[in-house]
Structure formats: C-alpha cells, structure tokens
Write a protein that holds these residues in place. Structure first.
Motif, PDB file in Angstrom:
ATOM      1  N   VAL A   1      -5.292   3.072  -2.200  1.00 39.40           N
ATOM      2  CA  VAL A   1      -4.514   2.874  -3.419  1.00 39.40           C
ATOM      3  C   VAL A   1      -4.856   3.992  -4.398  1.00 39.40           C
ATOM      4  CG1 VAL A   1      -3.998   1.305  -5.327  1.00 39.40           C
ATOM      5  CG2 VAL A   1      -4.576   0.364  -3.081  1.00 39.40           C
ATOM      6  N   ARG A   2      -3.838   4.603  -4.916  1.00 39.09           N
ATOM      7  CA  ARG A   2      -4.033   5.708  -5.857  1.00 39.09           C
ATOM      8  C   ARG A   2      -4.814   5.232  -7.078  1.00 39.09           C
ATOM      9  NH1 ARG A   2       0.058  10.582  -7.066  1.00 39.09           N
ATOM     10  NH2 ARG A   2      -0.779  11.166  -9.078  1.00 39.09           N
ATOM     11  N   THR A   3      -5.717   6.050  -7.573  1.00 39.50           N
ATOM     12  CA  THR A   3      -6.603   5.653  -8.675  1.00 39.50           C
ATOM     13  C   THR A   3      -5.857   5.420  -9.984  1.00 39.50           C
ATOM     14  OG1 THR A   3      -7.079   7.964  -9.200  1.00 39.50           O
ATOM     15  CG2 THR A   3      -8.627   6.829  -7.719  1.00 39.50           C
ATOM     16  N   ASP A   4      -4.700   6.022 -10.160  1.00 36.65           N
ATOM     17  CA  ASP A   4      -3.958   5.855 -11.413  1.00 36.65           C
ATOM     18  C   ASP A   4      -2.802   4.862 -11.288  1.00 36.65           C
ATOM     19  OD1 ASP A   4      -2.274   7.405  -9.861  1.00 36.65           O
ATOM     20  OD2 ASP A   4      -1.941   8.950 -11.374  1.00 36.65           O
ATOM     21  N   TRP A   5      -2.897   3.948 -10.329  1.00 35.08           N
ATOM     22  CA  TRP A   5      -1.849   2.936 -10.149  1.00 35.08           C
ATOM     23  C   TRP A   5      -2.488   1.548 -10.204  1.00 35.08           C
ATOM     24  CZ3 TRP A   5       1.968   2.787  -5.409  1.00 35.08           C
ATOM     25  CH2 TRP A   5       3.108   2.055  -5.758  1.00 35.08           C
TER      26      TRP A   5
ATOM     27  N   GLN B   1      -1.446  -1.392 -11.068  1.00 36.20           N
ATOM     28  CA  GLN B   1      -0.685  -2.524 -10.534  1.00 36.20           C
ATOM     29  C   GLN B   1      -0.931  -2.686  -9.036  1.00 36.20           C
ATOM     30  OE1 GLN B   1       0.523   0.074 -12.225  1.00 36.20           O
ATOM     31  NE2 GLN B   1       1.975  -0.551 -13.803  1.00 36.20           N
ATOM     32  N   ALA B   2      -0.952  -1.590  -8.307  1.00 34.71           N
ATOM     33  CA  ALA B   2      -1.207  -1.648  -6.867  1.00 34.71           C
ATOM     34  C   ALA B   2      -2.647  -2.062  -6.590  1.00 34.71           C
ATOM     35  CB  ALA B   2      -0.894  -0.299  -6.223  1.00 34.71           C
ATOM     36  N   GLN B   3      -3.574  -1.646  -7.446  1.00 40.41           N
ATOM     37  CA  GLN B   3      -4.972  -2.045  -7.285  1.00 40.41           C
ATOM     38  C   GLN B   3      -5.114  -3.560  -7.454  1.00 40.41           C
ATOM     39  OE1 GLN B   3      -7.431   0.405  -9.863  1.00 40.41           O
ATOM     40  NE2 GLN B   3      -6.139   2.162  -9.385  1.00 40.41           N
TER      41      GLN B   3
ATOM     42  N   ALA C   1      -3.774  -5.375  -4.355  1.00 40.52           N
ATOM     43  CA  ALA C   1      -4.742  -5.356  -3.248  1.00 40.52           C
ATOM     44  C   ALA C   1      -5.857  -6.362  -3.498  1.00 40.52           C
ATOM     45  CB  ALA C   1      -5.315  -3.952  -3.073  1.00 40.52           C
ATOM     46  N   GLN C   2      -6.362  -6.405  -4.711  1.00 39.97           N
ATOM     47  CA  GLN C   2      -7.443  -7.333  -5.047  1.00 39.97           C
ATOM     48  C   GLN C   2      -6.994  -8.786  -4.934  1.00 39.97           C
ATOM     49  OE1 GLN C   2      -8.458  -5.927  -8.960  1.00 39.97           O
ATOM     50  NE2 GLN C   2      -9.566  -4.153  -8.167  1.00 39.97           N
ATOM     51  N   PHE C   3      -5.753  -9.054  -5.275  1.00 35.96           N
ATOM     52  CA  PHE C   3      -5.221 -10.408  -5.181  1.00 35.96           C
ATOM     53  C   PHE C   3      -5.327 -10.951  -3.753  1.00 35.96           C
ATOM     54  CE2 PHE C   3      -1.817 -13.447  -4.439  1.00 35.96           C
ATOM     55  CZ  PHE C   3      -2.063 -14.358  -5.456  1.00 35.96           C
TER      56      PHE C   3
END
Length: 149
Positions: A107-111, A113-115, A118-120
C-alpha cells in the motif's frame, strides 16, 4: 449482487470511473497487468444492476503465500457493507482452500484510505519498502500471518 470471475476489462472499467481519482497516479499502471490477474477461482468481480462495483483477488506467489489486491468503482460506497462482507468471505475461503500461512499486500505510503482498508481486514503494517512502486514511490508492506495446528 452477483459475484463473477474477474476479467481484465473489469479493471479497465473501474479505473475509467471517478472512484480512484484520489488514488495515486501510479494506479493507472495497473492496466498494464490487469489481464494477468484473471485467475479463475482467485479473482472476482462484484456486479449490481449491470454495474461493476469492485474487483479483487489473490495472486499465489508460492506454497502458502498470496498477494491480495482490490479495486473499487465509483459505486463502491453505495454497496460498502455488502462488499466488505464479500471480501471477508473470499479471504476466509482462499486462506482455507490454499492453507495460506501468509496473506500480503503493498500500500502506497501516501494513501491512508487504502492503509485503513488493509488494516480493517486484519493486515498489519510490517514496514516501509523504499522506492517499491513502479514510479519509485514508497510503500508499506501489510500482511496477515496464519498459524495452522
């Protein structure tokens, strides 16, 4: 909601919409390998009223390890709860069927929402991958490790 096998064109259709406008520009590079993710039983598309809602899947890297990927269309938010349930079920099915010991994604570090997405799903940030992206951007490696008795 219909779940069908993913086709490369589904990725093209999703990225032609507006949902990913806030995503990093490199996501368009997905189109370069969208067709290679077309793996029966491991890649899926959710369709509602003939509209693609989301696509995602798994790429088996080797015995017990898979990379997970996901793309959402601009209709995702109208079906968010349903899609989240579907993704959870698909993760469980693939992990059990293939006896995965590791599920991972980048996951890109500056995104953020995507992080959070993934954590969800229980993936944990393992650390920074410098210059990992196709455009030299930094990514985080997220993973979930499964213990089999």
């Amino acid at each position: 909601m219909i779940i069908t096998d993913y086709k490369g064109q589904h990725g093209h259709d999703i990225l032609a919409g507006t949902m990913n406008n806030g995503a990093p520009q490199h996501i368009r590079k997905f189109l370069d390998f969208a067709d290679s993710l077309q793996v029966p039983g491991l890649s899926f598309t959710a369709i509602h009223d003939d509209n693609i809602i989301a696509s995602g899947g798994f790429k088996l890297l080797w015995q017990g390890v898979a990379e997970i990927w996901f793309l959402a269309s601009d209709r995702f938010h109208d079906h968010k709860k349903t899609i989240i349930k579907i993704v959870k079920v698909k993760i469980e099915e693939v992990v059990l069927e293939h006896r995965l010991v590791r599920l991972q994604t980048a996951v890109r570090t500056d995104w953020p929402q995507a992080q959070r997405f993934a954590q969800f799903f229980g993936l944990e940030n393992e650390g920074l991958m410098k210059k990992y992206g196709p455009d030299g951007t930094d990514y985080f490696r997220y993973s979930r490790v499964y213990e089999w008795v």
